[in-house]
Motif scaffolding. Structure first.
Motif, PDB file in Angstrom:
ATOM      1  N   GLU A  60       0.886  -1.316  -0.006  1.00  0.00           N
ATOM      2  CA  GLU A  60       0.132   0.037  -0.091  1.00  0.00           C
ATOM      3  C   GLU A  60       0.898   1.157   0.075  1.00  0.00           C
ATOM      4  N   ASP A  61       0.527   2.366  -0.530  1.00  0.00           N
ATOM      5  CA  ASP A  61       1.046   3.560  -0.800  1.00  0.00           C
ATOM      6  C   ASP A  61       0.995   4.341   0.617  1.00  0.00           C
ATOM      7  N   ILE A  62       1.731   5.006   1.043  1.00  0.00           N
ATOM      8  CA  ILE A  62       1.731   5.724   2.627  1.00  0.00           C
ATOM      9  C   ILE A  62       2.131   6.968   2.377  1.00  0.00           C
ATOM     10  N   ALA A  63       1.076   7.976   2.646  1.00  0.00           N
ATOM     11  CA  ALA A  63       1.376   9.382   2.591  1.00  0.00           C
ATOM     12  C   ALA A  63       1.889   9.556   4.014  1.00  0.00           C
ATOM     13  N   THR A  86       4.457  16.522  -0.199  1.00  0.00           N
ATOM     14  CA  THR A  86       3.746  15.188   0.033  1.00  0.00           C
ATOM     15  C   THR A  86       4.762  13.979  -0.135  1.00  0.00           C
ATOM     16  N   LEU A  87       5.284  13.815   0.778  1.00  0.00           N
ATOM     17  CA  LEU A  87       6.258  12.560   0.798  1.00  0.00           C
ATOM     18  C   LEU A  87       5.277  11.276   0.660  1.00  0.00           C
ATOM     19  N   ARG A  88       5.832  10.132   0.002  1.00  0.00           N
ATOM     20  CA  ARG A  88       5.053   9.043  -0.005  1.00  0.00           C
ATOM     21  C   ARG A  88       6.037   8.016  -0.024  1.00  0.00           C
ATOM     22  N   SER A  89       5.931   6.834   0.678  1.00  0.00           N
ATOM     23  CA  SER A  89       6.535   5.754   0.635  1.00  0.00           C
ATOM     24  C   SER A  89       5.427   4.361   0.242  1.00  0.00           C
ATOM     25  N   GLN A  90       6.138   3.456   0.173  1.00  0.00           N
ATOM     26  CA  GLN A  90       5.178   2.224   0.102  1.00  0.00           C
ATOM     27  C   GLN A  90       5.577   1.055   1.267  1.00  0.00           C
ATOM     28  N   ALA A  91       4.536   0.409   1.724  1.00  0.00           N
ATOM     29  CA  ALA A  91       4.658  -0.730   2.732  1.00  0.00           C
ATOM     30  C   ALA A  91       5.102  -1.951   1.799  1.00  0.00           C
ATOM     31  N   ILE A  92       6.230  -2.799   2.897  1.00  0.00           N
ATOM     32  CA  ILE A  92       6.673  -3.608   2.346  1.00  0.00           C
ATOM     33  C   ILE A  92       6.112  -5.020   3.003  1.00  0.00           C
ATOM     34  N   ASN A  93       5.317  -5.783   2.444  1.00  0.00           N
ATOM     35  CA  ASN A  93       4.533  -6.869   3.242  1.00  0.00           C
ATOM     36  C   ASN A  93       3.621  -6.297   4.328  1.00  0.00           C
TER      37      ASN A  93
END
Length: 184
Positions: A60-63, A86-93
């Motif tokens: 999932e994308d994380i804001a 607006t920094l974004r990251s992505q969940a890993i599992n």
């Protein structure tokens, strides 16, 4: 008159009991605790935010929202942008694993909010940025510190006891007055 006084005593007793009862806030469990490494950052340094268990959905994308001095200068460590609102990251599992680089002008406490765009899960953490990198305050994640500790509830306990004593005094006074009235 008789039922009015009894109702008043009952209402005071219920109010006192409600003040003494624990609240439902203790029932909430945090979806995950955010760990910050290192706990105190340096200007221009990189910190890593992680969770020990999957709080988000798969990938999932994380804001990411950050508040602090020169917060607009924050960037994800893997991105070389100068300003990113607006920094974004992505969940890993489902786990958070985001590295954030602080600007060279960073100082003070930065508050971070990580929000899953699909799940709506919200996690919080804060980081202190020190020029020397020496710990001034530990980084904190997880639930916000709210409510009372045992030392600050003394006044609440005393108020509850005063309400109970007042209710008892009203009840006893009513009984004594009625007995005197019935003997006359």
């Amino acid at each position: 008159m008789k039922t009015t006084i009894i109702r008043a005593v009952a209402a005071l007793s219920l109010a006192a009991a409600a003040l003494m009862a624990p609240t439902a806030a203790n029932a909430y469990t945090d979806p995950a605790v955010v760990t910050v490494s290192p706990s105190v950052a340096t200007p221009g340094g990189v910190v890593t935010f992680t969770t020990g268990r999957a709080a988000f959905q798969g990938s999932e994308d994380i804001a990411i929202s950050a508040t602090g001095t020169a917060a607009k200068g924050l960037a994800l460590a893997s991105v070389t942008t100068e300003t990113n609102d607006t920094l974004r990251s992505q969940a890993i599992n489902g786990n958070l694993n985001a590295q954030v680089r602080f600007p060279t002008t960073a100082k003070g406490v930065y508050s971070f909010t990580f929000t899953g765009t699909q799940s709506g899960v919200v996690l919080h953490a804060s980081v202190t940025v020190n020029a020397a990198g020496a710990p001034s305050a530990p980084a904190r994640g997880g639930l916000a510190v709210t409510g009372f500790d045992a030392g600050s509830t003394t006044g609440l306990w005393l108020t509850g006891a005063a309400l109970l004593a007042g209710g008892a005094a009203v009840g006893i006074g009513t009984v004594v007055r009625r007995r005197r009235a019935s003997k006359s």
